[in-house]
Design a protein around this motif. Structure first.
Motif, PDB file in Angstrom:
ATOM      1  N   UNK A 228       0.795  -0.978   0.062  1.00 43.64           N
ATOM      2  CA  UNK A 228      -0.001   0.225  -0.025  1.00 43.64           C
ATOM      3  C   UNK A 228       0.826   1.263   0.094  1.00 43.64           C
ATOM      4  N   UNK A 229       0.597   2.218  -0.956  1.00 43.62           N
ATOM      5  CA  UNK A 229       1.625   3.171  -0.941  1.00 43.62           C
ATOM      6  C   UNK A 229       0.915   4.648  -1.327  1.00 43.62           C
ATOM      7  N   UNK A 230       1.361   5.494  -0.544  1.00 45.54           N
ATOM      8  CA  UNK A 230       1.024   7.040  -0.761  1.00 45.54           C
ATOM      9  C   UNK A 230       2.055   7.785  -1.478  1.00 45.54           C
ATOM     10  N   UNK A 231       1.978   8.094  -2.683  1.00 46.15           N
ATOM     11  CA  UNK A 231       3.056   8.631  -3.491  1.00 46.15           C
ATOM     12  C   UNK A 231       3.387  10.112  -2.892  1.00 46.15           C
ATOM     13  N   UNK A 232       2.450  10.742  -2.294  1.00 51.39           N
ATOM     14  CA  UNK A 232       2.553  12.271  -1.977  1.00 51.39           C
ATOM     15  C   UNK A 232       3.546  12.303  -0.692  1.00 51.39           C
ATOM     16  N   UNK A 233       3.146  11.395   0.408  1.00 48.15           N
ATOM     17  CA  UNK A 233       3.708  11.426   1.660  1.00 48.15           C
ATOM     18  C   UNK A 233       4.857  10.467   1.847  1.00 48.15           C
ATOM     19  N   UNK A 234       5.028   9.602   0.881  1.00 49.32           N
ATOM     20  CA  UNK A 234       6.107   8.696   0.729  1.00 49.32           C
ATOM     21  C   UNK A 234       5.955   7.198   1.761  1.00 49.32           C
ATOM     22  N   UNK A 235       4.778   7.400   2.414  1.00 47.16           N
ATOM     23  CA  UNK A 235       4.180   6.326   3.191  1.00 47.16           C
ATOM     24  C   UNK A 235       4.172   4.831   2.437  1.00 47.16           C
ATOM     25  N   UNK A 236       4.656   4.000   2.765  1.00 47.64           N
ATOM     26  CA  UNK A 236       4.303   2.600   2.219  1.00 47.64           C
ATOM     27  C   UNK A 236       4.098   1.525   3.354  1.00 47.64           C
ATOM     28  N   UNK A 237       3.426   0.388   3.000  1.00 49.48           N
ATOM     29  CA  UNK A 237       3.341  -0.541   3.881  1.00 49.48           C
ATOM     30  C   UNK A 237       3.021  -1.998   3.123  1.00 49.48           C
ATOM     31  N   UNK A 238       4.050  -3.145   3.433  1.00 51.55           N
ATOM     32  CA  UNK A 238       3.816  -4.050   2.874  1.00 51.55           C
ATOM     33  C   UNK A 238       2.729  -5.047   3.548  1.00 51.55           C
ATOM     34  N   UNK A 239       1.762  -5.403   2.521  1.00 51.96           N
ATOM     35  CA  UNK A 239       0.577  -5.985   3.092  1.00 51.96           C
ATOM     36  C   UNK A 239       0.527  -7.246   4.000  1.00 51.96           C
ATOM     37  N   UNK A 240       1.322  -8.049   3.295  1.00 54.86           N
ATOM     38  CA  UNK A 240       1.601  -9.600   4.010  1.00 54.86           C
ATOM     39  C   UNK A 240       0.344 -10.366   4.022  1.00 54.86           C
ATOM     40  N   UNK A 241      -0.474 -10.248   3.043  1.00 54.95           N
ATOM     41  CA  UNK A 241      -1.707 -11.097   2.880  1.00 54.95           C
ATOM     42  C   UNK A 241      -1.483 -11.326   1.489  1.00 54.95           C
ATOM     43  N   UNK A 242      -1.953 -12.535   1.064  1.00 53.71           N
ATOM     44  CA  UNK A 242      -1.960 -13.177  -0.289  1.00 53.71           C
ATOM     45  C   UNK A 242      -3.380 -13.231  -0.943  1.00 53.71           C
ATOM     46  N   UNK A 243      -3.527 -12.070  -1.754  1.00 48.97           N
ATOM     47  CA  UNK A 243      -4.921 -11.970  -2.537  1.00 48.97           C
ATOM     48  C   UNK A 243      -4.910 -12.746  -3.501  1.00 48.97           C
ATOM     49  N   UNK A 244      -5.998 -13.664  -3.716  1.00 49.33           N
ATOM     50  CA  UNK A 244      -6.436 -14.519  -4.768  1.00 49.33           C
ATOM     51  C   UNK A 244      -6.438 -13.757  -6.192  1.00 49.33           C
ATOM     52  N   UNK A 245      -5.599 -14.145  -7.128  1.00 51.66           N
ATOM     53  CA  UNK A 245      -5.219 -13.470  -8.410  1.00 51.66           C
ATOM     54  C   UNK A 245      -6.492 -13.852  -9.255  1.00 51.66           C
ATOM     55  N   UNK A 246      -7.300 -14.960  -9.065  1.00 52.00           N
ATOM     56  CA  UNK A 246      -8.374 -15.307 -10.209  1.00 52.00           C
ATOM     57  C   UNK A 246      -9.751 -15.073  -9.630  1.00 52.00           C
ATOM     58  N   UNK A 247     -10.649 -14.452 -10.250  1.00 48.52           N
ATOM     59  CA  UNK A 247     -12.044 -14.420 -10.160  1.00 48.52           C
ATOM     60  C   UNK A 247     -12.327 -13.673  -8.569  1.00 48.52           C
TER      61      UNK A 247
END
Length: 411
Positions: A130-149
């Motif tokens: 997850x990224x906010x380009x303006x503030x530079x804040x970012x975070x590794x989600x650490x959760x596997x999102x299903x890629x299909x359907x």
């Protein structure tokens, strides 16, 4: 009166001092400025800094920006940019006064979702940030999102309590006759999930599976438009409840409207909007959130020409900001590319930026409004680079390059 003015001009009596502006009035003015200019006033005093860096300013500024912003320079409030699906390393700003040079990002990153100036990025194979380009804040989600359907929505708010998470990731999956919603929320440096099921006919929302319809976050809810535009699947992110409401096209469909008609569904000036293309015109509907009703807002003359056998040359609406409509010509009509229609001047003009045509059918277009949304609730990319084993460092360096490339494009 003349004598009084003469005293000030020629006499020794000084003119009266100008009326002083209270801090509250100055704050109201600052909220109307572009975010980069507004932040400069945090250096004026401790009182200014306390207000501008507080959660209330972030929330109020984002609300005003989304409701009154225009994509046309020089306001600079909304940046319309294009992310190629055929060449996922290429990002291009469209609404630049001059043709912009594409920014090449040195990683195969794709944007899964966006909301209130925040992006959910996917790096192959299954790493999400997850990224906010303006503030530079970012975070590794650490959760596997299903890629299909699965359809992924991002809900970003500005809570009054700084310790409360500002974003939630909602994953919607069809399971036969049941829609399963998984809500992922940062908590204590980890990701916590909850699941909700809702009975729903899959045939009404096939666009959720192929990605042709992306969810839109508004008024605390995520909205998925049905295939026929007669139904909208709504998920309340706070209460974690789902329901179906009426869509913009209800009883009698317009002549030329069909299931796969070129259309756009999104947020403009704080309200849901639906845009679709007919042979002679482009129609815009807007939703009144308080009354819960849709109404016809605009009819725009279609600039697309007809080719052989009276076939309409392809033009797809890719973004609408309430004042301007962006139309992507996927064939080389009038030079192809993206054209912009201004509702005030009633004119079509070609935008800056190079955008491909038929070779890149699944192109993605996003509107970006910079905000101060906080996304730093866990490990960021710098922490991961320090802690990860050597074989994983290349992956996180890829994200860092992606992150810096987006900042170069959007800040």
């Amino acid at each position: 009166m003349r004598n009084t003015i003469a005293k000030y001009l020629w006499g020794n009596t000084p003119p009266p001092p100008p009326p002083e502006l209270t801090d509250d009035l100055v704050f109201e003015i600052i909220k109307l400025l572009p975010l980069r200019n507004a932040l400069q006033y945090s250096c004026v005093s401790k009182n200014f800094r306390s207000y501008i860096t507080g959660p209330s300013f972030a929330r109020e500024h984002a609300l005003l920006s989304s409701e009154s912003a225009s994509a046309a320079p020089p306001s600079g409030r909304i940046i319309i940019f294009h992310c190629s699906a055929y060449e996922p390393m290429l990002f291009t700003v469209l609404n630049s006064p001059v043709e912009s040079n594409p920014v090449t990002v040195a990683a195969e990153a794709s944007i899964m979702a966006s909301c209130n100036g925040v992006f959910l990025l996917r790096l192959k194979p299954y790493h999400y940030f997850v990224l906010n380009p303006f503030t530079g804040g970012n975070m590794f989600l650490g959760y596997n999102i299903p890629s299909q359907h699965a359809s992924v929505g991002l809900a970003v708010d500005f809570p009054a309590d700084p310790s409360s998470p500002s974003f939630k990731v909602v994953i919607a999956e069809h399971r036969e006759t049941v829609m399963r919603f998984t809500v992922v929320v940062p908590s204590g440096g980890e990701m916590v999930k909850s699941e909700v099921e809702f009975t729903c006919t899959r045939a009404q929302f096939t666009g959720m599976d192929d990605g042709s319809i992306r969810p839109v976050y508004a008024h605390g809810r995520l909205h998925w438009l049905g295939d026929e535009a007669d139904k909208i699947l709504v998920f309340d992110v706070e209460k974690e409840r789902a329901r179906i409401i009426n869509g913009p096209i209800r009883k009698h469909k317009p002549h030329g409207f069909y299931k796969r008609v070129d259309k756009w569904f999104g947020l403009a000036k704080g309200s849901l909007h639906f845009v679709y293309v007919l042979p002679e015109e482009i129609v815009v509907h807007t939703h009144d959130h308080r009354k819960g009703k849709w109404r016809l807002a605009h009819r725009i003359p279609n600039m697309c020409e007809r080719g052989k056998n009276n076939v309409l040359r392809d033009g797809v609406p890719v973004y609408f900001d309430g004042e301007q409509l962006f139309l992507h010509l996927r064939v080389m009509v009038r030079g192809g590319g993206v054209w912009m229609y201004n509702l005030k001047s009633r004119e079509w003009t070609k935008t800056g930026g190079k955008v491909g045509g038929w070779a890149d059918w699944d192109q993605n277009f996003y509107g970006y409004i910079p905000t101060l949304a906080n996304v730093s609730y866990g490990k960021d990319v710098e922490t991961l680079l320090q802690e990860c084993p050597p074989q994983h460092k290349d992956l996180y360096y890829q994200f860092k390059r992606t992150f810096l490339g987006l900042q170069q494009l959007l800040r």
